[in-house]
Design a protein around this motif. Structure first.
Motif, PDB file in Angstrom:
ATOM      1  N   ALA A  54     -21.334 -59.776   8.580  1.00  0.00           N
ATOM      2  CA  ALA A  54     -20.682 -59.226   7.382  1.00  0.00           C
ATOM      3  C   ALA A  54     -20.780 -57.702   7.368  1.00  0.00           C
ATOM      4  CB  ALA A  54     -21.317 -59.815   6.122  1.00  0.00           C
ATOM      5  N   TRP A  55     -21.925 -57.183   7.738  1.00  0.00           N
ATOM      6  CA  TRP A  55     -22.132 -55.731   7.753  1.00  0.00           C
ATOM      7  C   TRP A  55     -21.096 -55.053   8.650  1.00  0.00           C
ATOM      8  CZ3 TRP A  55     -25.065 -52.786   4.732  1.00  0.00           C
ATOM      9  CH2 TRP A  55     -25.273 -51.459   5.108  1.00  0.00           C
ATOM     10  N   GLY A  56     -20.844 -55.635   9.803  1.00  0.00           N
ATOM     11  CA  GLY A  56     -19.887 -55.066  10.741  1.00  0.00           C
ATOM     12  C   GLY A  56     -18.433 -55.305  10.383  1.00  0.00           C
ATOM     13  N   HIS A  57     -18.199 -56.144   9.371  1.00  0.00           N
ATOM     14  CA  HIS A  57     -16.829 -56.464   8.959  1.00  0.00           C
ATOM     15  C   HIS A  57     -16.545 -56.044   7.519  1.00  0.00           C
ATOM     16  CE1 HIS A  57     -17.098 -58.871  12.607  1.00  0.00           C
ATOM     17  NE2 HIS A  57     -15.789 -58.834  12.634  1.00  0.00           N
ATOM     18  N   GLY A  58     -17.296 -55.053   7.032  1.00  0.00           N
ATOM     19  CA  GLY A  58     -16.973 -54.472   5.738  1.00  0.00           C
ATOM     20  C   GLY A  58     -18.097 -54.390   4.734  1.00  0.00           C
ATOM     21  N   ALA A  59     -19.157 -55.174   4.900  1.00  0.00           N
ATOM     22  CA  ALA A  59     -20.237 -55.167   3.909  1.00  0.00           C
ATOM     23  C   ALA A  59     -20.986 -53.838   3.861  1.00  0.00           C
ATOM     24  CB  ALA A  59     -21.211 -56.299   4.177  1.00  0.00           C
ATOM     25  N   ALA A  60     -20.903 -53.058   4.917  1.00  0.00           N
ATOM     26  CA  ALA A  60     -21.589 -51.758   4.936  1.00  0.00           C
ATOM     27  C   ALA A  60     -21.101 -50.854   3.816  1.00  0.00           C
ATOM     28  CB  ALA A  60     -21.384 -51.075   6.286  1.00  0.00           C
ATOM     29  N   SER A  61     -19.876 -51.060   3.361  1.00  0.00           N
ATOM     30  CA  SER A  61     -19.333 -50.205   2.300  1.00  0.00           C
ATOM     31  C   SER A  61     -19.425 -50.847   0.913  1.00  0.00           C
ATOM     32  CB  SER A  61     -17.864 -49.866   2.605  1.00  0.00           C
ATOM     33  OG  SER A  61     -17.075 -51.048   2.569  1.00  0.00           O
ATOM     34  N   TRP A  62     -20.007 -52.013   0.815  1.00  0.00           N
ATOM     35  CA  TRP A  62     -20.126 -52.687  -0.479  1.00  0.00           C
ATOM     36  C   TRP A  62     -21.195 -52.041  -1.346  1.00  0.00           C
ATOM     37  CZ3 TRP A  62     -20.768 -58.446   1.352  1.00  0.00           C
ATOM     38  CH2 TRP A  62     -19.562 -58.909   1.852  1.00  0.00           C
ATOM     39  N   PRO A  63     -21.027 -52.143  -2.660  1.00  0.00           N
ATOM     40  CA  PRO A  63     -22.128 -51.748  -3.554  1.00  0.00           C
ATOM     41  C   PRO A  63     -23.324 -52.694  -3.359  1.00  0.00           C
ATOM     42  CG  PRO A  63     -20.084 -52.159  -4.797  1.00  0.00           C
ATOM     43  CD  PRO A  63     -19.839 -52.582  -3.379  1.00  0.00           C
ATOM     44  N   ALA A  64     -24.498 -52.213  -3.683  1.00  0.00           N
ATOM     45  CA  ALA A  64     -25.726 -52.998  -3.491  1.00  0.00           C
ATOM     46  C   ALA A  64     -25.660 -54.356  -4.187  1.00  0.00           C
ATOM     47  CB  ALA A  64     -26.934 -52.210  -3.987  1.00  0.00           C
ATOM     48  N   ALA A  65     -25.079 -54.406  -5.370  1.00  0.00           N
ATOM     49  CA  ALA A  65     -25.017 -55.672  -6.110  1.00  0.00           C
ATOM     50  C   ALA A  65     -24.175 -56.709  -5.371  1.00  0.00           C
ATOM     51  CB  ALA A  65     -24.459 -55.436  -7.516  1.00  0.00           C
ATOM     52  N   LYS A  66     -23.092 -56.281  -4.745  1.00  0.00           N
ATOM     53  CA  LYS A  66     -22.253 -57.221  -4.003  1.00  0.00           C
ATOM     54  C   LYS A  66     -22.976 -57.713  -2.752  1.00  0.00           C
ATOM     55  CE  LYS A  66     -17.642 -57.906  -2.034  1.00  0.00           C
ATOM     56  NZ  LYS A  66     -16.306 -57.326  -1.842  1.00  0.00           N
ATOM     57  N   ARG A  67     -23.712 -56.820  -2.073  1.00  0.00           N
ATOM     58  CA  ARG A  67     -24.479 -57.236  -0.900  1.00  0.00           C
ATOM     59  C   ARG A  67     -25.545 -58.261  -1.282  1.00  0.00           C
ATOM     60  NH1 ARG A  67     -24.235 -51.670   0.272  1.00  0.00           N
ATOM     61  NH2 ARG A  67     -26.433 -51.444  -0.239  1.00  0.00           N
ATOM     62  N   ALA A  68     -26.209 -58.023  -2.412  1.00  0.00           N
ATOM     63  CA  ALA A  68     -27.238 -58.957  -2.874  1.00  0.00           C
ATOM     64  C   ALA A  68     -26.612 -60.308  -3.228  1.00  0.00           C
ATOM     65  CB  ALA A  68     -27.973 -58.375  -4.076  1.00  0.00           C
ATOM     66  N   ARG A  69     -25.479 -60.290  -3.904  1.00  0.00           N
ATOM     67  CA  ARG A  69     -24.790 -61.534  -4.267  1.00  0.00           C
ATOM     68  C   ARG A  69     -24.400 -62.315  -3.003  1.00  0.00           C
ATOM     69  NH1 ARG A  69     -20.777 -59.501  -6.987  1.00  0.00           N
ATOM     70  NH2 ARG A  69     -19.109 -59.959  -5.525  1.00  0.00           N
ATOM     71  N   PHE A  70     -23.882 -61.607  -2.000  1.00  0.00           N
ATOM     72  CA  PHE A  70     -23.498 -62.240  -0.740  1.00  0.00           C
ATOM     73  C   PHE A  70     -24.713 -62.866  -0.056  1.00  0.00           C
ATOM     74  CE2 PHE A  70     -22.900 -62.041   3.868  1.00  0.00           C
ATOM     75  CZ  PHE A  70     -21.734 -62.769   4.010  1.00  0.00           C
ATOM     76  N   ALA A  71     -25.810 -62.135   0.007  1.00  0.00           N
ATOM     77  CA  ALA A  71     -27.016 -62.607   0.692  1.00  0.00           C
ATOM     78  C   ALA A  71     -27.581 -63.864   0.046  1.00  0.00           C
ATOM     79  CB  ALA A  71     -28.074 -61.507   0.713  1.00  0.00           C
ATOM     80  N   ARG A  72     -27.366 -64.015  -1.243  1.00  0.00           N
ATOM     81  CA  ARG A  72     -27.946 -65.149  -1.981  1.00  0.00           C
ATOM     82  C   ARG A  72     -26.926 -66.207  -2.370  1.00  0.00           C
ATOM     83  NH1 ARG A  72     -30.434 -60.455  -4.903  1.00  0.00           N
ATOM     84  NH2 ARG A  72     -32.489 -60.227  -3.984  1.00  0.00           N
ATOM     85  N   ASP A  73     -25.682 -66.046  -1.987  1.00  0.00           N
ATOM     86  CA  ASP A  73     -24.622 -66.956  -2.414  1.00  0.00           C
ATOM     87  C   ASP A  73     -24.842 -68.356  -1.829  1.00  0.00           C
ATOM     88  OD1 ASP A  73     -22.288 -68.335  -2.997  1.00  0.00           O
ATOM     89  OD2 ASP A  73     -20.957 -66.678  -2.461  1.00  0.00           O
ATOM     90  N   PRO A  74     -25.060 -69.364  -2.675  1.00  0.00           N
ATOM     91  CA  PRO A  74     -25.305 -70.713  -2.153  1.00  0.00           C
ATOM     92  C   PRO A  74     -24.123 -71.293  -1.368  1.00  0.00           C
ATOM     93  CG  PRO A  74     -25.194 -70.741  -4.561  1.00  0.00           C
ATOM     94  CD  PRO A  74     -25.141 -69.300  -4.125  1.00  0.00           C
ATOM     95  N   VAL A  75     -22.927 -70.802  -1.593  1.00  0.00           N
ATOM     96  CA  VAL A  75     -21.771 -71.259  -0.814  1.00  0.00           C
ATOM     97  C   VAL A  75     -21.915 -70.838   0.645  1.00  0.00           C
ATOM     98  CG1 VAL A  75     -19.250 -70.994  -0.548  1.00  0.00           C
ATOM     99  CG2 VAL A  75     -20.252 -71.286  -2.818  1.00  0.00           C
ATOM    100  N   ASN A  76     -22.633 -69.746   0.876  1.00  0.00           N
ATOM    101  CA  ASN A  76     -22.815 -69.215   2.225  1.00  0.00           C
ATOM    102  C   ASN A  76     -24.134 -69.667   2.858  1.00  0.00           C
ATOM    103  OD1 ASN A  76     -22.054 -67.652   4.493  1.00  0.00           O
ATOM    104  ND2 ASN A  76     -23.177 -65.887   3.737  1.00  0.00           N
ATOM    105  N   LEU A  77     -24.900 -70.492   2.180  1.00  0.00           N
ATOM    106  CA  LEU A  77     -26.201 -70.930   2.673  1.00  0.00           C
ATOM    107  C   LEU A  77     -26.161 -72.416   3.000  1.00  0.00           C
ATOM    108  CD1 LEU A  77     -28.476 -69.058   0.117  1.00  0.00           C
ATOM    109  CD2 LEU A  77     -27.918 -68.357   2.457  1.00  0.00           C
ATOM    110  N   LEU A  78     -26.811 -72.777   4.100  1.00  0.00           N
ATOM    111  CA  LEU A  78     -26.756 -74.155   4.568  1.00  0.00           C
ATOM    112  C   LEU A  78     -28.067 -74.509   5.265  1.00  0.00           C
ATOM    113  CD1 LEU A  78     -24.550 -76.415   4.798  1.00  0.00           C
ATOM    114  CD2 LEU A  78     -24.019 -75.472   7.033  1.00  0.00           C
TER     115      LEU A  78
END
Length: 140
Positions: A54-78
């Motif tokens: 994600a960092w290499g595909h755009g997350a590097a420019s995200w606000p901190a809150a969006k990065r935190a939401r992504f890291a903890r998003d249960p849809v993205n966790l398995l």
């Protein structure tokens, strides 16, 4: 700015590390391998779209809150077999597919849906390859 340290630390912990003094047993289906796991020490919690990807595909420019939401998003966790997660690393579906062919279509579709929902940017070539891969693994 990187992913918040707590999000990276928590996301990178395996269940084995979390439960080092307490062995947890149950029944978990590990979709990457199609196995049923009964010892939490044999599981990892995987980011379907890895943080580094994600960092290499755009997350590097995200606000901190969006990065935190992504890291903890249960849809993205398995919950997955630890060895399968380690073989995947930070790679996306163009470089790695689950060992169980029966889960590959769902994995690729879920990966693409998560990436799109967060606005991750694929190159035109990557997008073409992802569309072709989806056709191959989903039988379309």
């Amino acid at each position: 700015m990187a992913f918040p340290p707590d999000a990276v630390r928590v996301a990178s912990l395996t269940l084995k590390q979390i439960t080092s003094s307490l062995r947890v047993h149950g029944r978990w289906f590990a979709p990457y391998t199609g196995q049923v796991i009964t010892d939490a020490g044999d599981l990892d919690i995987d980011h379907i779209v890895p943080l580094r990807y994600a960092w290499g595909h755009g997350a590097a420019s995200w606000p901190a809150a969006k990065r935190a939401r992504f890291a903890r998003d249960p849809v993205n966790l398995l919950p997955v077999n630890a060895s399968a997660n380690r073989s995947k690393g930070a790679r996306g579906p163009l470089e790695w597919l689950p060992p169980d062919p029966g889960f590959r279509c769902q994995y690729v579709l879920r990966f693409r849906r998560i990436a799109a929902s967060y606005g991750l940017v694929q190159s035109a070539a990557e997008e073409r390859e992802l569309v072709a891969l989806t056709g191959r693994v989903c039988g379309a």
